[in-house]
Design a protein around this motif. Structure first.
Motif, PDB file in Angstrom:
ATOM      1  N   CYS A   1       0.312   1.750  11.189  1.00 21.15           N
ATOM      2  CA  CYS A   1      -0.300   1.558   9.877  1.00 21.15           C
ATOM      3  C   CYS A   1       0.210   0.241   9.310  1.00 21.15           C
ATOM      4  O   CYS A   1       1.403  -0.041   9.381  1.00 21.15           O
ATOM      5  CB  CYS A   1       0.093   2.717   8.968  1.00 21.15           C
ATOM      6  SG  CYS A   1      -0.622   2.605   7.332  1.00 21.15           S
TER       7      CYS A   1
ATOM      8  N   CYS B   1       0.360   5.082  -1.539  1.00 18.91           N
ATOM      9  CA  CYS B   1       0.252   6.161  -0.556  1.00 18.91           C
ATOM     10  C   CYS B   1       1.302   7.243  -0.815  1.00 18.91           C
ATOM     11  O   CYS B   1       1.019   8.435  -0.777  1.00 18.91           O
ATOM     12  CB  CYS B   1       0.437   5.553   0.824  1.00 18.91           C
ATOM     13  SG  CYS B   1       0.169   6.677   2.167  1.00 18.91           S
ATOM     14  N   LYS B   2       2.518   6.802  -1.087  1.00 12.00           N
ATOM     15  CA  LYS B   2       3.626   7.737  -1.300  1.00 12.00           C
ATOM     16  C   LYS B   2       3.395   8.543  -2.574  1.00 12.00           C
ATOM     17  O   LYS B   2       3.645   9.736  -2.614  1.00 12.00           O
ATOM     18  CB  LYS B   2       4.914   6.924  -1.405  1.00 12.00           C
ATOM     19  CG  LYS B   2       6.165   7.601  -1.030  1.00 12.00           C
ATOM     20  CD  LYS B   2       6.284   8.158   0.360  1.00 12.00           C
ATOM     21  CE  LYS B   2       5.671   7.459   1.479  1.00 12.00           C
ATOM     22  NZ  LYS B   2       5.755   8.036   2.778  1.00 12.00           N
TER      23      LYS B   2
ATOM     24  N   ILE C   1       0.818  -1.213   0.000  1.00  9.26           N
ATOM     25  CA  ILE C   1       0.000   0.000   0.000  1.00  9.26           C
ATOM     26  C   ILE C   1       0.856   1.271   0.000  1.00  9.26           C
ATOM     27  O   ILE C   1       0.516   2.268  -0.617  1.00  9.26           O
ATOM     28  CB  ILE C   1      -0.912   0.031   1.259  1.00  9.26           C
ATOM     29  CG1 ILE C   1      -1.824  -1.198   1.317  1.00  9.26           C
ATOM     30  CG2 ILE C   1      -1.727   1.312   1.341  1.00  9.26           C
ATOM     31  CD1 ILE C   1      -2.939  -1.218   0.326  1.00  9.26           C
ATOM     32  N   CYS C   2       1.997   1.217   0.715  1.00  7.92           N
ATOM     33  CA  CYS C   2       2.862   2.408   0.810  1.00  7.92           C
ATOM     34  C   CYS C   2       3.168   3.012  -0.562  1.00  7.92           C
ATOM     35  O   CYS C   2       3.321   4.218  -0.684  1.00  7.92           O
ATOM     36  CB  CYS C   2       4.185   2.054   1.478  1.00  7.92           C
ATOM     37  SG  CYS C   2       3.985   1.521   3.168  1.00  7.92           S
TER      38      CYS C   2
ATOM     39  N   PRO D   1      -5.253   5.457   4.199  1.00  6.79           N
ATOM     40  CA  PRO D   1      -4.299   6.537   4.485  1.00  6.79           C
ATOM     41  C   PRO D   1      -4.639   7.852   3.770  1.00  6.79           C
ATOM     42  O   PRO D   1      -4.381   8.920   4.315  1.00  6.79           O
ATOM     43  CB  PRO D   1      -2.963   5.975   3.990  1.00  6.79           C
ATOM     44  CG  PRO D   1      -3.130   4.499   4.023  1.00  6.79           C
ATOM     45  CD  PRO D   1      -4.573   4.227   3.733  1.00  6.79           C
TER      46      PRO D   1
ATOM     47  N   CYS E   1       3.031  10.418   6.025  1.00 10.95           N
ATOM     48  CA  CYS E   1       2.994   9.035   6.509  1.00 10.95           C
ATOM     49  C   CYS E   1       2.465   8.947   7.945  1.00 10.95           C
ATOM     50  O   CYS E   1       2.925   9.647   8.842  1.00 10.95           O
ATOM     51  CB  CYS E   1       4.379   8.413   6.436  1.00 10.95           C
ATOM     52  SG  CYS E   1       4.424   6.732   7.056  1.00 10.95           S
ATOM     53  N   LEU E   2       1.487   8.075   8.146  1.00 10.76           N
ATOM     54  CA  LEU E   2       0.883   7.923   9.472  1.00 10.76           C
ATOM     55  C   LEU E   2       1.861   7.356  10.477  1.00 10.76           C
ATOM     56  O   LEU E   2       1.827   7.698  11.654  1.00 10.76           O
ATOM     57  CB  LEU E   2      -0.347   7.019   9.364  1.00 10.76           C
ATOM     58  CG  LEU E   2      -1.521   7.708   8.653  1.00 10.76           C
ATOM     59  CD1 LEU E   2      -2.386   6.690   7.938  1.00 10.76           C
ATOM     60  CD2 LEU E   2      -2.338   8.506   9.641  1.00 10.76           C
ATOM     61  N   LEU E   3       2.744   6.476  10.002  1.00 11.57           N
ATOM     62  CA  LEU E   3       3.739   5.914  10.923  1.00 11.57           C
ATOM     63  C   LEU E   3       4.609   7.030  11.486  1.00 11.57           C
ATOM     64  O   LEU E   3       4.940   7.048  12.656  1.00 11.57           O
ATOM     65  CB  LEU E   3       4.622   4.900  10.195  1.00 11.57           C
ATOM     66  CG  LEU E   3       4.041   3.518   9.955  1.00 11.57           C
ATOM     67  CD1 LEU E   3       4.944   2.735   9.026  1.00 11.57           C
ATOM     68  CD2 LEU E   3       3.857   2.773  11.266  1.00 11.57           C
TER      69      LEU E   3
ATOM     70  N   GLY F   1       0.144  -0.532   6.198  1.00  9.69           N
ATOM     71  CA  GLY F   1       0.478  -0.319   4.785  1.00  9.69           C
ATOM     72  C   GLY F   1       1.696  -1.087   4.287  1.00  9.69           C
ATOM     73  O   GLY F   1       1.642  -1.687   3.218  1.00  9.69           O
ATOM     74  N   PRO F   2       2.798  -1.129   5.035  1.00 10.89           N
ATOM     75  CA  PRO F   2       3.997  -1.772   4.499  1.00 10.89           C
ATOM     76  C   PRO F   2       3.874  -3.284   4.277  1.00 10.89           C
ATOM     77  O   PRO F   2       4.647  -3.849   3.513  1.00 10.89           O
ATOM     78  CB  PRO F   2       5.061  -1.497   5.586  1.00 10.89           C
ATOM     79  CG  PRO F   2       4.569  -0.292   6.310  1.00 10.89           C
ATOM     80  CD  PRO F   2       3.076  -0.399   6.293  1.00 10.89           C
TER      81      PRO F   2
HETATM   82  S1  SF4 Z   1       2.879   3.259   6.430  1.00 13.11           S
HETATM   83 FE1  SF4 Z   1       0.736   3.767   5.935  1.00 13.11          FE
HETATM   84  S2  SF4 Z   1       0.650   6.006   5.874  1.00 13.11           S
HETATM   85 FE2  SF4 Z   1       2.837   5.417   5.773  1.00 13.11          FE
HETATM   86  S3  SF4 Z   1       3.318   5.312   3.572  1.00 13.11           S
HETATM   87 FE3  SF4 Z   1       2.698   3.237   4.199  1.00 13.11          FE
HETATM   88  S4  SF4 Z   1       0.479   3.159   3.795  1.00 13.11           S
HETATM   89 FE4  SF4 Z   1       1.057   5.325   3.806  1.00 13.11          FE
END
Ligand code: SF4
Ligand code: SF4
Ligand code: SF4
Lengths: 247, 325
Positions: free
Chosen positions: A179, A164-165, A160-161, A193, A171-173, A181-182
């Motif tokens: 999150c 998202c990026k 997902i990152c 996100p 970044c929520l983390l 996402g990774p």
């Molecule tokens: S950790 Fe979550 S908020 Fe951060 S880049 Fe990945 S998906 Fe996006």
């Protein structure tokens, strides 16, 4: 000849089938490229087959196995749609709890045993999986187009990152929120996100998900071990990666 | 040519520029900053630290439509809009200078070249290094290749031009003459450092070091480090069609050597099967392979990859570890 398509639902909320009906902009064009042979949610006259592609939603309870096998026999390609079909869904969680019905019904006498519910691949060969709770309808259409073009559909192997990026979300983390996402496979265009809500992993693990490193990261952010496992397992506890996850 | 401009006139000059150009500038996004095509010049923040994505998001956009097709008819999208990048930092300008080497000399990427030639770069010297930047170690704190350079001198920006385009831009009432050529002191402001002495030799020796395995165990393979890097330019290509299957477009989107299938080829073989090899590849490409080819490291020390890595993989720390510091 237009390929014959079947869309079926087993144990689940029927939300993935509904997502297909939510394709309002192109819904009326779909019958010009495929023959919808079976789609009980959308039409009343349905045939068993033969089917070029079947899309199957929901997890499978014991009494549904015969029905699923029939679909498999009638289909050239079988696609699991949604995280119930791909991993057993939220309902698979009961496999980690002793006497799960007790939580809800207490000592009331139960007429039925707890349903034993599993992913499609526990019983039949699954050719492709489109995960998500619910599926992403654009991803569904992309998949269909690949099959229609005679191309091998390309399954996403990145998390997902990436989505998202590219949207340049903060970044929520980094903001201190946990999150998933990774470790979660992309395909939803990072919907959560994008709306400042952490990814909860509804699409299940990405290829080569680094679960142990993600777990370390979550612990650094202060999550307790019980919660950590719960977070991983919420939507796709049937996935091997999350069954084996250690806190 | 040297001039100066009152800070309060920045909004006015941008308003004027917006008549002929798309103006791209840093604006606030929650707690951080992003480059954006400006609609309201009041939103521009010139004393920012860094942006999430670098200016490549406009010069090498993702997705970029390469062609449109309709049955046998193919068209290449035209875009002749002139763009002013207003307020980019020296590190990002230097990153563009590095991208030029790849996109002009090595591959002649027309999509990039067209945008590049239609662009004007107004740099602003950085005053707010954050805890991740180390541009001074990379030598990229020295602004080069700009059309106009602004340096904060209190109520004014001191203005230097670096090209004809730049000189034309400052030929108007907003820019005042300066009496004597005041020499500007550029303040050093990076807290983070990286020792790049004998970089190439050391990296060559450390190819089989155990550190790569350790980093591979840690890396989540999210690709963030390369998406936010101002000099990472890898992409993949895909065709998007409509339901007729005859009409659509070919897009290129950013790709990353950190992703599982980056080095996967037809038939399924993966030339970089292990995550450790992927982490290593990015660092070696930045710091060694690019250097061997162009005599520059491909890292400008903007610090974005350090900030964005969820598990704290930090190029400055890695380099100091393999140096044995
Ligand atoms: S950790 Fe979550 S908020 Fe951060 S880049 Fe990945 S998906 Fe996006
Ligand atoms: S490698 Fe990291 S610090 Fe260097 S230019 Fe790229 S993002 Fe910036
Ligand atoms: S940002 Fe960090 S975790 Fe993500 S791919 Fe780069 S090194 Fe790995």
């Amino acid at each position: 000849m237009k390929p014959g398509v079947g869309i079926f639902g087993f144990t689940g909320c029927a939300g993935c089938q509904l997502e297909i009906l939510n394709l309002e902009d192109i819904l009326l064009d779909l019958p010009s490229v495929v023959d919808i042979i079976n789609f009980r949610m959308a039409k009343s006259e349905n045939l068993d087959g033969p089917l070029d592609i079947s899309f199957v939603e929901g997890s499978i309870m014991k009494y549904q196995v015969g029905e699923l096998k029939k679909i498999r026999k009638n289909s050239k390609i079988l696609v699991a749609i949604g995280s119930c079909a791909c991993y057993g869904g939220v309902q698979y969680l009961q496999n980690f709890i002793e006497k799960p019905w007790k939580i809800v019904y207490n000592d009331k006498k139960m007429k039925y045993a707890s349903p034993d519910t599993k992913s499609l691949s526990s019983y039949v060969k699954v050719d492709y999986s489109l995960p998500g709770c619910p599926i992403d309808k654009e991803e569904f259409v992309d998949f269909l187009k690949s099959v229609l073009l005679g191309r091998k559909p390309k399954m996403k192997s990145y998390p997902i990152c990436v989505e998202c990026k590219l949207r340049e979300n903060d970044c929520l983390l980094e903001k201190g929120t946990i999150c998933l996402g990774p470790v979660t496979v992309a395909g939803c265009n990072s919907k959560c996100p994008n709306n400042n809500y952490a990814c909860e992993g509804c699409r299940g693990p990405v290829e080569e998900a680094n679960i142990s490193s993600q777990a370390e990261l979550m612990k650094e952010k202060g999550i307790d071990p019980v919660d950590l496992i719960r977070r991983f397992r919420m939507f796709t506890s049937g996935a091997k990666e999350f069954q084996e996850a250690k806190a | 040519m040297f001039r100066k401009i009152k800070k309060e006139n920045i909004v006015k000059i941008v308003e004027k520029l917006m008549k002929d150009y798309d103006v791209v500038a840093p604006v606030r996004n929650e707690k951080r900053f992003v480059f954006e095509k400006i609609k309201n010049p009041e939103k521009i923040v010139l004393d920012y630290d860094s942006t999430i994505l670098p200016p490549k998001k406009f010069l090498l956009p993702s997705p970029e439509i390469m062609i449109r097709f309709d049955n046998d008819k193919i068209t290449i999208p035209e875009n002749n809009k002139k763009t002013i990048f207003f307020g980019i930092h020296p590190c990002d300008m230097n990153a563009i200078n590095l991208l030029d080497k790849v996109e002009y000399d090595e591959y002649k990427d027309d999509y990039y070249i067209k945008k590049r030639e239609n662009s004007v770069f107004v740099c602003v010297d950085c005053t707010k290094a954050n805890e991740y930047c180390f541009c001074e170690s990379m030598g990229s704190d020295k602004p080069e290749g700009y059309d106009v350079l602004l340096t904060d001198i209190g109520d004014y920006y001191f203005v230097e031009t670096g090209s004809r385009k730049g000189e034309e831009l400052v030929e108007n009432g907003f820019f005042e003459n300066v009496d004597k050529n005041e020499k500007i002191e550029r303040k050093k402001n990076c807290k983070r450092k990286m020792n790049i002495e004998n970089f190439d030799k050391i990296l060559k020796q450390k190819f089989d070091d155990k550190i790569w395995e350790q980093l591979g165990d840690k890396c989540l393979g999210c690709g963030s480090c390369s998406f936010v890097c101002p000099t990472c330019y890898c992409y993949s290509v895909k065709d998007i069609v409509d339901l007729s299957l005859k009409k659509g477009e070919r897009r290129r989107v950013w790709d990353s050597c950190l992703l599982v299938d980056f080095a996967k080829v037809a038939g399924g073989h993966n030339f970089r099967e292990k995550r450790s090899a992927r982490v290593k590849q990015r660092m070696y490409h930045k710091e060694l392979y690019f250097f061997e080819k162009y005599n520059y490291s491909a890292c400008v020390g903007c610090g974005r990859c350090i900030r964005e890595c969820p598990v704290g993989i930090d190029v400055t720390d890695v380099i100091s570890k393999i140096r044995g510091d």
